[in-house]
Every structure is written in structure tokens, then in C-alpha cells.
Design a protein around this motif. Structure first.
Motif, short mmCIF file in Angstrom:
data_model
loop_
_atom_site.label_atom_id
_atom_site.label_comp_id
_atom_site.label_asym_id
_atom_site.label_seq_id
_atom_site.Cartn_x
_atom_site.Cartn_y
_atom_site.Cartn_z
N LYS A 12 0.85 -1.19 0.00
CA LYS A 12 0.00 0.00 0.00
C LYS A 12 0.88 1.24 0.00
O LYS A 12 1.81 1.35 0.81
CB LYS A 12 -0.91 0.01 1.24
N CYS A 49 -6.00 -1.84 6.24
CA CYS A 49 -6.19 -2.84 5.17
C CYS A 49 -6.92 -4.07 5.71
O CYS A 49 -7.82 -4.61 5.06
CB CYS A 49 -4.84 -3.25 4.57
N ARG A 55 -8.17 -0.40 0.66
CA ARG A 55 -7.96 -1.53 -0.24
C ARG A 55 -6.46 -1.54 -0.62
O ARG A 55 -5.93 -0.49 -1.02
CB ARG A 55 -8.81 -1.33 -1.50
N GLU A 60 -3.25 -9.62 -1.23
CA GLU A 60 -4.61 -10.03 -0.85
C GLU A 60 -4.84 -9.85 0.65
O GLU A 60 -3.93 -10.06 1.44
CB GLU A 60 -4.81 -11.53 -1.14
N THR A 61 -6.07 -9.48 1.00
CA THR A 61 -6.48 -9.57 2.41
C THR A 61 -7.73 -10.45 2.44
O THR A 61 -8.56 -10.40 1.52
CB THR A 61 -6.84 -8.18 2.99
N ASP A 69 -10.25 -7.74 -0.25
CA ASP A 69 -9.83 -6.69 -1.18
C ASP A 69 -10.63 -6.69 -2.47
O ASP A 69 -10.63 -5.71 -3.20
CB ASP A 69 -8.33 -6.84 -1.49
#
Lengths: 227, 181
Positions: A12, A49, A55, A60-61, A69
Motif C-alpha cells: 500500500k 487494510c 484496499r 490479498e487480504t 480486497d
């Protein structure tokens, strides 16, 4: 076993500043985890996040095995209202509302009847030892009382996960201890998972384990890192 | 033999790790490298050397003649190196009283080994301190804890927190120095 919350290679940036540089971790249901590190290491961005406020730019989350995400803003917003509770350092109560009205707010937004919402709010204020302040506005409360009211509001929807970002950063030692004591006790009682962001080792001492960040990545010399 | 708890004996072993020295050199280096420690008295240096020699951890390396009178130089024996290694590898029980031992161990680790050794110790010690801090925090949250228990835990937590800040700063410095060099 699927982790309750996980991140895989999360990146991010804010403009040219890269806050997270590929963070991978997993948090199990019922854990109290401290995310630690110096200022600017990316711990608040990681919390945002994981709690679907932000996002990620890449990576990936996931929550309960499903991608966070990839969900729309409306879906993420609904999730934040129903499954997640968030507690910040300060300034989160609506100044014009009483403590009971502040705590009832998330339930009213979710469509709960006003009388039921007030009853639930009063019960939570009682559990946090500030019932006598139900009709006081934030300006009439101490910092610790405000933060306990904010904690009641974060928990009134009985979320599965509580995200707390430096929740005692603006409080003196004893008021901070009271808030942390309530977080730990209620998390154990409700089986709530807690993600606690802090730069303070004494606050991290309340967690079951610690995830240390440094310069946007997991600190290789850190503690209790789950990958 | 057991040297447990003897900071001075281990620091002397550490100072001898890089080569033979006589008593005056040991005293001078000790006082320079551990400025926060109480300066070593000559009598303490020679008593420590005598005890280490008796226990087979150091031995005479012959007489040296400087500007002053002739003095006996000492060097580490193999057993002395083992004892030093063991001490450097042991994590100290996290307690307020361990602070000077922590400092001595980091200084000696940097002296006799490289940054890696100091870094390993600092990371392991931080783990031990954090685990102890967590135990004490849990003890404070116990509904049966008395006020005395809580205040005693506060005392220990405050010291551990101070140690942890120092351990982290030292770790950052050692890591930074390793990256630069």
C-alpha cells in the motif's frame, strides 16, 4: 485451519511513500495480537487494510477465508458495520450526542429499534463502568471515560474482530490500563479477536503475541511473527 | 566452576579474548569500555585474575616489562573461552537487577565477536523480556491480585519497559552499523 484474518503480500502506497511493502500474516480467531513498530512503520495502514477501510494496491487480504480486497465499497462498509469494531486514539465520539446515544448509533444505523438500541447501549456502558455517564456528552467526560464509551460503541454490535489503533495513546497510565483491561476481559468473554496497534511495549504486553513491523515489512528480528 | 553473577570475572575473560594483558591494561580497558560501571580497583583486578587462574580459566603468558615494574600477563585457557562463550549464550533472567549485566554482555559481545553475536543476544534477550512483561501484565489483570501485587508488577514492568527501549535502540544501532560496514 483457515485463519480468521490474513494478508498475503500486501502493498500500500500513499503517493510516492510506500507504507506497506509486501506484508504476509495470519491471525486466528480469538487471538489478541499486537501490531508493533516505530512511527511510520506501516502499522496503522496494515490495520486499515485488514479492517477493509483501505484496499491494498497489491496483494490479498482475507476474512474467514474470503477475499476482502475484491469486495465492493458497499460490501466492505456493511462488513465493517456488522463484523468489525474499530477504536481509535481519540476524537471518535459525536460531540453533540450523549454517551448512550453515541453507543446506540451503530445499532440505529443497522436498523435496530430505538428503544432496543438504547437498552443495549446502557448495558454496554454498565459493563464498562460508565453507566452513570449515559446522559453526559463527551465534553463532560474525562479522556478515559470517553475512551471507555468509544469502546462500548465499538463492541455494541458484538463484532467478531475489534481493531484498536493506539487506543490508550492519549490517556494517562491508569486510565489506559482500565481501557486495556476492559478490552482483554471483554475479548475473552465474547471470544472477540483483537488487533491492537501500538508502539508501546507495555500495551503490547496485554496481547497474546506480537507482530513487529519495520519500514513496511515484517521485522526479521521481531517477535511472534506469523507467516 | 561457576562464575554465575560475576560480571567482573566475565568482563575480564572478555578483555583477554583478543590477547594477553596484564592487570593494569585490564583495569584501563574495563574502565574505558564500561564507563557506567564502577571503576575497577587494582586489588579487585588481581583478585579476579587469581581466582580465574585457580579455576583454570586464565593462565600466565609470561612477564612483561613496560615503563614500570615487571608484571605478569594473563591469557585465556580453552576452558576460559568455553566459559566466556557459555556466558555470552545465556539469556539473563529478565529482572530489574540484570541491567548492568545486559550492558556488559552487549559490550563484550561486540568486543570478542562481531555484530551478529550482539544482535543474536539482543533479539533473544528482547524475546525473554517481552515474555516476562506479558506474564506480569497477566498477573496484574488477575482479579485476585492485591494492590501490593499490582504495584510490584508495575515496578518490574517499568524497568522491563526501559530495558526493552534500550535493547531495541541497541539492536537498531548494531543492525545499522552492520549494514554500513
Amino acid at each position: 485451519m483457515t485463519a480468521l484474518l490474513s494478508a498475503r503480500g500486501v502493498v500500500k502506497s500513499y503517493g510516492r511513500i510506500q507504507a506497506l511493502r509486501g506484508v504476509t500474516l495470519a491471525i486466528e480467531a480469538g487471538e489478541i495480537v499486537a501490531v508493533t513498530g516505530p512511527s511510520g512503520c506501516g502499522k496503522s495502514t496494515l490495520l486499515h487494510c485488514l479492517s477493509a477501510i483501505l484496499r491494498p494496491d497489491a496483494g490479498e487480504t482475507s476474512y474467514r477465508g474470503e477475499r476482502l480486497d475484491e469486495r465492493s465499497e458497499a460490501e466492505r462498509s456493511k462488513l465493517r458495520r456488522s463484523e468489525f469494531g474499530v477504536l481509535f486514539q481519540f476524537g471518535q465520539l459525536v460531540a453533540e450526542l450523549t454517551a448512550a446515544e453515541n453507543v446506540a448509533l451503530p445499532l440505529l444505523l443497522a436498523g435496530t429499534k430505538r428503544s432496543e438500541a438504547r437498552t443495549a447501549a446502557l448495558a454496554w456502558l454498565e459493563r464498562l463502568g460508565v453507566a452513570e455517564l449515559a446522559d453526559s456528552t463527551p465534553g463532560e467526560m474525562s479522556g478515559g471515560e470517553q475512551q471507555r464509551t468509544a469502546l462500548a460503541r465499538a463492541l455494541v454490535t458484538e463484532p467478531r474482530v475489534l481493531f484498536a489503533d493506539e487506543p490508550t495513546g492519549a490517556l494517562d497510565t491508569l486510565a489506559g490500563e482500565q481501557v486495556l483491561g476492559h478490552i482483554v476481559r471483554l475479548a475473552r468473554e465474547q471470544e472477540t479477536t483483537v488487533v491492537l496497534v501500538t508502539h508501546d511495549a507495555r500495551v503490547a504486553g496485554y496481547a497474546d503475541r506480537e507482530i513487529a513491523l519495520r519500514d513496511g515489512t515484517l521485522d526479521p528480528t521481531g517477535l511472534g511473527i506469523a507467516v | 566452576m561457576s562464575l554465575s553473577g560475576s560480571v567482573t570475572a566475565h568482563v575480564v575473560l572478555g578483555l583477554l579474548a583478543s590477547g594477553a594483558r596484564h592487570g593494569y591494561e585490564i583495569k584501563r580497558e574495563h574502565d574505558e569500555r564500561l564507563p557506567q560501571a564502577k571503576p575497577l580497583a587494582f586489588g579487585q583486578v588481581y583478585a579476579t585474575l587469581a581466582r580465574l587462574a585457580r579455576d583454570g580459566l586464565v593462565e600466565s603468558a609470561g612477564e612483561v616489562k613496560g615503563g614500570g615494574p615487571t608484571a605478569t600477563a594473563y591469557e585465556l585457557t580453552d576452558d576460559g573461552r568455553v566459559a566466556l562463550e557459555r556466558w555470552l549464550g545465556d539469556v539473563e533472567p529478565p529482572a530489574p537487577q540484570s541491567t548492568s549485566m545486559l550492558l556488559a554482555k552487549v559490550v563484550v559481545a561486540l568486543l570478542v565477536a562481531d555484530g551478529d553475536r550482539a544482535q543474536k543476544f539482543l533479539v533473544a534477550q528482547r524475546h525473554a523480556h517481552t515474555a516476562r512483561l506479558r506474564e506480569l501484565t497477566a498477573a496484574k489483570l488477575d482479579p485476585d491480585a492485591s494492590l501490593g501485587d499490582v504495584i510490584a508488577a508495575d515496578f518490574a514492568i517499568a524497568h522491563l519497559d526501559a530495558d526493552l527501549r534500550w535493547l531495541q535502540a541497541s539492536l537498531d544501532r548494531v543492525t545499522e552499523r552492520k549494514v554500513v560496514s
